[in-house]
Scaffold this motif. Sequence first.
Motif, short mmCIF file in Angstrom:
data_model
loop_
_atom_site.label_atom_id
_atom_site.label_comp_id
_atom_site.label_asym_id
_atom_site.label_seq_id
_atom_site.Cartn_x
_atom_site.Cartn_y
_atom_site.Cartn_z
N ALA A 76 -82.78 108.39 17.83
CA ALA A 76 -82.01 107.21 17.42
C ALA A 76 -80.77 107.01 18.28
N ALA A 77 -80.18 108.10 18.77
CA ALA A 77 -78.97 107.99 19.60
C ALA A 77 -79.24 107.25 20.90
N LEU A 78 -80.47 107.30 21.38
CA LEU A 78 -80.81 106.65 22.64
C LEU A 78 -81.12 105.17 22.47
N LEU A 79 -81.26 104.71 21.23
CA LEU A 79 -81.56 103.31 20.97
C LEU A 79 -80.28 102.48 20.95
N PRO A 80 -80.35 101.17 21.19
CA PRO A 80 -79.15 100.32 21.12
C PRO A 80 -78.58 100.32 19.70
N ALA A 81 -77.26 100.36 19.61
CA ALA A 81 -76.61 100.35 18.30
C ALA A 81 -76.69 98.95 17.70
N PRO A 82 -76.98 98.84 16.39
CA PRO A 82 -76.95 97.53 15.73
C PRO A 82 -75.58 96.89 15.89
N PRO A 83 -75.51 95.55 16.04
CA PRO A 83 -74.23 94.87 16.30
C PRO A 83 -73.14 95.21 15.30
N GLY A 84 -73.48 95.35 14.05
CA GLY A 84 -72.46 95.62 13.04
C GLY A 84 -71.91 97.02 13.06
N LEU A 85 -72.55 97.93 13.82
CA LEU A 85 -72.14 99.33 13.82
C LEU A 85 -71.49 99.75 15.14
N LYS A 86 -71.27 98.80 16.03
CA LYS A 86 -70.74 99.18 17.34
C LYS A 86 -69.26 99.54 17.30
N GLY A 87 -68.52 99.03 16.31
CA GLY A 87 -67.09 99.32 16.27
C GLY A 87 -66.38 98.76 17.47
N LYS A 88 -65.49 99.56 18.04
CA LYS A 88 -64.74 99.10 19.20
C LYS A 88 -65.59 99.08 20.46
N SER A 89 -66.61 99.93 20.53
CA SER A 89 -67.45 99.99 21.72
C SER A 89 -68.76 100.70 21.39
N PRO A 90 -69.82 100.47 22.19
CA PRO A 90 -71.07 101.22 21.98
C PRO A 90 -70.88 102.73 22.10
N GLU A 91 -69.96 103.15 22.98
CA GLU A 91 -69.71 104.58 23.16
C GLU A 91 -69.17 105.19 21.87
N GLN A 92 -68.24 104.48 21.23
CA GLN A 92 -67.70 104.97 19.96
C GLN A 92 -68.78 105.01 18.89
N ALA A 93 -69.66 104.02 18.91
CA ALA A 93 -70.73 103.96 17.91
C ALA A 93 -71.66 105.16 18.03
#
Length: 524
Positions: free
Chosen positions: A26-43
């Motif tokens: 799951a970590a390798l998949l794109p983060a859902p828009p609502g869970l990205k927070g400040k950045s995809p890296e943080q998510a």
Amino acid sequence: MLDINESVMQFLLAFVVAGPLLGAVAALLPAPPGLKGKSPEQAVLRHGVTVTGVILVAAVVLALGFDHDHPSKMQATTDISWIPALDVRIHLGTDGISLPLLVLTALLTFLCALYSYSKPPSGPSPKAYVALLLLLESGTLATFAVLDLLLFFLAFEMVLIPMYFLIARWGGGDRARAAWKFILFTLLGSVVMLLGLLLIGIKAGTFDMVALATDNGRSLTASVQVIAVLAIGIGLAVKTPMWPLHSWLPDAHTAAPTVGSVLLAGVLLKMGTYGFVRILLPVAPHGFHTFAPYLAAFAVVGIIYGSLACLALARRGAKGDLKRLIAYSSVGHMGFVLLGIATMTPTGVNGALFANIAHGLITGLLFFLVGGLKDRTGTTDLDTLAQGTGAALYGRAPRLGGLLAFGAVASLGLPGLAGFWGEMLALFGSFRPAAGLSRPAFLTFMAIGAFGTLLTAAYMLIVVRRVCMGGAEREVPRLADVHGYEFAAWTPLVTLTVVAGLWPRALLGLTDPAVQQLLAGGTR
């Protein structure tokens, strides 16, 4: 304790083993828009904290639901045919020997993920970092939970690739060379170990570890047992690491990132010693009895060698690296674990299992602290630290200095802390080894090991004096003291070190019945 039925316990153990693997995907998949927070890296870093946190909760619930009145019984067992042609089964279970290691692994991985979330690693993609961390957790947990020899080997090997990349991509210094040395040593040892595992499985007619332990070597001839113990023992000794197969460890620790060092020392080294107890002692007792004096001899040489190497690194002008010093200290501490196992007595083996957990807590804490010190000063060179960069740490960062001193005295085996009991019981086991083993030889090993505890105290106190108490040669600014995220990651390790030291029965009550039954002829 919680009253949980067996089917729920089975699910919990299977989830603890497989959950991190699913989380890695799951970590390798794109983060859902609502869970990205400040950045995809943080998510993705938050994803790592969430998954490891859920696994820790599951492991704790598993421990609370464990039948503590019967710790020698395999519990939460799952047994499903996987490869019928080879009679390989997905066989999982836990008892008083493996349960503490499962909880320790889940705890340390969660603390590493929490630390990484607040202090993101500098290097390639955080997605890969989190995926490798979770893959490493899954492999380690599987090693302690599987009850099939071939599954054990697969889990044992599963951790090598993620640890290689954690060192090679997120490490510092001579990281490429250190990573290659780590992978070559461990892979070569594993090839030899696989031959031994296959020999046992083919000659005994089964790869099931419970059936093999119950048989207690009766279906294996003496020569087969000797060959199997030699082959499997080499692979396990490399991972432990036992002198003289230890030389990969200091380089790996020196180059590894903080999180890599914590997991390498805290859980990966335990896979080797766990294999000695879970496989060799009950499955091939005659072969192990043959090699026990040699194992004990290598163990005490490792204790002295590790301590002398640390003393050489700690002296003024040696340009010793503090991470390298702690790595060499692990060679000595794991020597006590091997010495306890080599006695083949309940006292010695219980001491080895206790020392395993204590080393994971204390050395994990020390690597966290050294990582924090490097973040503040930019170095782990002892001479540089002692000459001003980190000198008089008590005055510049009192809490950090106090924690470093606490970790040092815990590592040297101060009574009342976790490090004391394992080493003491290993030495007591050497005082009266199992029947058939040379008592004069083991008394000699006991005396050498006891001298090693004095050397350990010497180098640890030198480190504390030079870094925490030494006066700076010039005026230096104060350092940032313990941050909130560091406090959150380090406090559980400090607390458990004290609790295990003051209440050793909490751990020994789990391990002793299981060890007694294992030495008497396997596990049910």
